[in-house]
Write a protein that holds these residues in place. Structure first.
Motif, mmCIF file in Angstrom:
data_model
loop_
_atom_site.group_PDB
_atom_site.id
_atom_site.type_symbol
_atom_site.label_atom_id
_atom_site.label_comp_id
_atom_site.label_asym_id
_atom_site.label_seq_id
_atom_site.Cartn_x
_atom_site.Cartn_y
_atom_site.Cartn_z
ATOM 1 N N THR A 162 0.811 -1.225 0.000
ATOM 2 C CA THR A 162 0.000 0.000 0.000
ATOM 3 C C THR A 162 0.841 1.269 0.000
ATOM 4 N N GLY A 163 2.138 1.135 -0.169
ATOM 5 C CA GLY A 163 3.016 2.301 -0.137
ATOM 6 C C GLY A 163 3.591 2.581 1.238
ATOM 7 N N ARG A 164 3.160 1.853 2.226
ATOM 8 C CA ARG A 164 3.737 1.857 3.570
ATOM 9 C C ARG A 164 4.129 0.422 3.901
ATOM 10 N N HIS A 170 -1.556 3.896 7.602
ATOM 11 C CA HIS A 170 -2.400 4.919 6.980
ATOM 12 C C HIS A 170 -3.503 5.401 7.918
ATOM 13 N N GLN A 236 8.326 3.766 -1.615
ATOM 14 C CA GLN A 236 8.105 4.908 -2.510
ATOM 15 C C GLN A 236 7.730 4.429 -3.914
ATOM 16 N N ALA A 239 4.073 3.477 -4.137
ATOM 17 C CA ALA A 239 3.197 4.648 -4.204
ATOM 18 C C ALA A 239 3.188 5.243 -5.608
ATOM 19 N N LYS A 243 -0.079 5.182 -8.126
ATOM 20 C CA LYS A 243 -0.626 6.443 -8.638
ATOM 21 C C LYS A 243 -0.737 6.419 -10.151
ATOM 22 N N GLY A 266 -2.087 2.827 -2.481
ATOM 23 C CA GLY A 266 -0.742 2.513 -2.942
ATOM 24 C C GLY A 266 -0.808 1.673 -4.196
#
Length: 340
Positions: A162-164, A170, A236, A239, A243, A266
């Motif tokens: 999810t980007g984390r 989140h 990173q 993410a 996007k 993400g």
């Protein structure tokens, strides 16, 4: 020990944490329930519609999707209760889901008998449904008020998807126990439960374990995975890729009313297909897109309670050219399936 210490430091929460390793995601889930019951001395567990927690008997009982996971395999263990998960496509709001919980406490089980609530912050098999922040925060408050534990099943949404590192990052609140697997060891068989030390210590000696739990080769692979995530900045990268994927799918959806929703967090992205005339789930179209994409060289996965969504699970290490090729094939498959 080295891997456990790394995981203890990474999982959201104030700590101190402890980690136990197992082999499969289902094992992690079952052991998390055992730990929660041992700590609270309560039997009941609450899970959510659309959730997926494994194919073992308790895993199936917790899972909120009948086909194909439960058909013909019952009866299942008792003291497991389900309530709806928030979903815009299904018309279920956070208020609706929390209201269902309150009704559950009035009609089926008293809070004092509930050991834990288990939730995927982003549902996997259920269709990549992203839990609203206010929902997860309300679950945390509810657990605190009734002495229940909150279990975050991060088996699919953890480790950068999810980007984390963990999806719970989140939401601004932490679970008491977190289950991990899948991305943890880069394909090697390894899972785990990480949580508050006092909770993790509740089970007696010999109560937790497994023949292949914490396999040394798998543990070495997991340590290497953590190094790659850090060195190649994959959080990173997730993410950025997510996007880009969302933007391209949303552009496709502008001229494709059959794509009723593009959603994700993400790099955990899914597309849902519905009949624009009736609003009903269109599993046939999802299957057609799946089949055509495969014919064109792209493997995708269907998901969702109605099997009308397609999810994207590309490696976070994917190169730009291959990523672009894959998205292009998918878009072409959607157009071809609709034109057929």
């Amino acid at each position: 020990i080295e891997l456990a210490e790394r995981i203890n430091a990474l999982v959201p929460g104030n700590g101190p944490n402890k980690t136990a390793f197992f082999t499969t995601g289902a094992e992690a889930v079952e052991n998390a329930i055992k730990i929660a019951r041992a700590f609270t001395r309560r039997p009941a567990v609450i899970a959510f519609g659309g959730g997926f927690h494994g194919r073992t008997m308790l895993g199936m009982a917790l899972t909120g999707k009948v086909v194909p996971y439960k058909v013909g395999f019952g009866p299942f263990p008792g003291e497991v209760f389900h309530v709806p998960f928030p979903s815009a496509q299904e018309g279920v709001t956070t208020h609706d889901a929390l209201k269902a919980l309150k009704h559950l406490f009035k009609s089926q089980v008293e809070p004092a008998q509930v050991a834990a609530i288990i939730v995927e912050p982003v549902q996997g098999e259920g269709g990549f449904n992203v839990a609203p922040p206010e929902f997860i925060q309300a679950l945390r408050a509810l657990c605190d008020s009734h002495g229940m534990l909150l279990i975050a099943d991060e088996i699919q949404c953890g480790f950068g998807r999810t980007g984390r590192m963990f999806a719970m990052e989140h939401y601004g609140v932490a679970a008491d126990l977190t289950t991990i697997a899948k991305g943890l060891a880069g394909g090697m068989p390894l899972s785990g439960v990480c949580g508050r030390a006092d909770v993790m210590d509740a089970a007696g000696p010999g109560g937790l374990g497994g023949t292949y739990a914490g396999n040394p080769v798998s543990v070495a692979a997991a340590l290497a995975v953590l190094e790659v995530i850090e060195q190649e900045q994959l959080l990173q990268r997730a993410a950025v890729l997510g996007k880009e994927l969302l933007a391209r799918l949303l552009r496709l959806a502008e001229d494709t009313p059959q794509m009723s929703e593009v959603r994700g967090l993400g790099a955990m992205v899914a597309v849902e297909f519905r009949d624009p005339a009736t609003g009903l789930p269109d599993a046939d179209l999802a299957r057609a897109v799946h089949r055509l994409a495969a014919d064109m060289g792209l493997i995708v996965l269907t998901c969702g309670v109605s099997n009308n969504a397609i999810r994207f699970l590309f490696p976070l290490t994917i190169g730009d050219a291959l990523f672009d090729e894959g998205v292009g094939i998918f878009c072409a498959a959607v157009k071809k399936a609709i034109a057929a």
